[in-house]
Design an enzyme around this catalytic site. Sequence first.
Site, PDB file in Angstrom:
ATOM      1  N   GLN A  23      -4.716  -1.799   9.495  1.00 23.82           N
ATOM      2  CA  GLN A  23      -4.572  -3.119   8.863  1.00 23.82           C
ATOM      3  C   GLN A  23      -5.162  -4.206   9.769  1.00 23.82           C
ATOM      4  OE1 GLN A  23      -3.334  -3.698   5.692  1.00 23.82           O
ATOM      5  NE2 GLN A  23      -4.069  -5.764   6.036  1.00 23.82           N
ATOM      6  N   ASP A  69     -11.009   2.355   3.695  1.00 26.56           N
ATOM      7  CA  ASP A  69     -11.251   0.910   3.562  1.00 26.56           C
ATOM      8  C   ASP A  69     -12.744   0.620   3.382  1.00 26.56           C
ATOM      9  OD1 ASP A  69      -9.036  -0.716   3.420  1.00 26.56           O
ATOM     10  OD2 ASP A  69      -8.759  -0.880   5.593  1.00 26.56           O
ATOM     11  N   LYS A  91       0.842  -1.207   0.000  1.00 31.12           N
ATOM     12  CA  LYS A  91       0.000   0.000   0.000  1.00 31.12           C
ATOM     13  C   LYS A  91       0.880   1.262   0.000  1.00 31.12           C
ATOM     14  CE  LYS A  91      -3.740  -2.543   2.129  1.00 31.12           C
ATOM     15  NZ  LYS A  91      -4.499  -2.964   3.292  1.00 31.12           N
TER      16      LYS A  91
END
Length: 292
Positions: free
Chosen positions: A96, A119, A52
């Site tokens: 994460q 997200d 990422k």
Amino acid sequence: MQLIDGKQIASEIKKEIFEEVEQMKAEGKKVPHLAAILVGHDGGSESYVAHKIKDCQEVGYTSTLIRFEEDVTGEELLNQVEVLNNDADIDGFIVQLPLPKHIPEQKVIEAISPEKDVDGFHPVNVGRMVLGIPSFVSATPFGIVQLLKRCGIETNGKNCVIIGRSNIVGRPLSILMSHKNINATVTVAHSRTKNLEEVCHQADILVAAMGVPGFVKANMVKEGAVVIDVGTTRIPAPETKSGYRLKGDVKFDEVAPLCSWITPVPGGVGPMTRVSLLLNTLQAAKNKNRYV
Ligand SMILES: NC(=O)c1ccc[n+]([C@@H]2O[C@H](COP(=O)([O-])OP(=O)(O)OC[C@H]3O[C@@H](n4cnc5c(N)ncnc54)[C@H](OP(=O)(O)O)[C@@H]3O)[C@@H](O)[C@H]2O)c1
């Protein structure tokens, strides 16, 4: 049979993002800034976050990685989320997952400001996505929809069967596929589905999102179907640099000859998931102060 080249399509989208960022710079605007919180040292999570950050660098975004050790408390993590929520320079951030067992994951997700939740896991974004109003959509379903669009695959009135009902893939994808801009007739299958082979055989578009390598075989696929393989199970492969190979949920060799279109693993859905986070971050930067 045509291969859905997710790697190629993702690289085209990245080029478009890069050009947009160059334009922002030329106009003296701030470039998008993504932050990632990583807890612990799990190999999978380390590598996802590293990708990422690398993706951000490639398209010209600013990125910040914030690390915590495995023994971080829920309170420390929630404090960090609050800092990022209030940091005007950060356009979007991710935590994460999975988090260590002692951290209340859902509480952390819900602490993220919806307008920075790139997200798309916050209930506000999930709810907005269900209603079909502007929202951040989680990266994998968003990427799959982009793949279908960019390949010009007809979805109107098509039967779409999705195997898997997780909150990050199957369920949100089922909602997106049923929206009026896509118009598929959707069936969501799972481990309790009866006659799964028959159900899958009805699919014009079959999406396998289970994490069971090689589950979808030729007898489950209708001639001419579009097959999207989301599965990425790590199989040990000591001869490779990484030490593993990714295996999809579809038996590619026997299914591919039947298909009109099919995604490979790797190089199908995976690269699109990565690029979707970049698209959401760009959107977050554009939305600033104009969202929710
Ligand atoms: N390429 C990418 O970017 C990407 C992104 C995300 C995930 N993935 C991969 O996609 C796969 C799925 O991920 P996930 O997070 O959605 O997984 P998950 O949360 O484990 O969900 C798996 C789903 O598959 C269903 N399932 C499992 N075995 C089944 C069977 N034998 N028959 C019918 N249904 C079955 C489960 O049914 P129940 O609900 O009944 O248990 C569940 O709904 C994994 O391989 C993951 O690594 C890839």
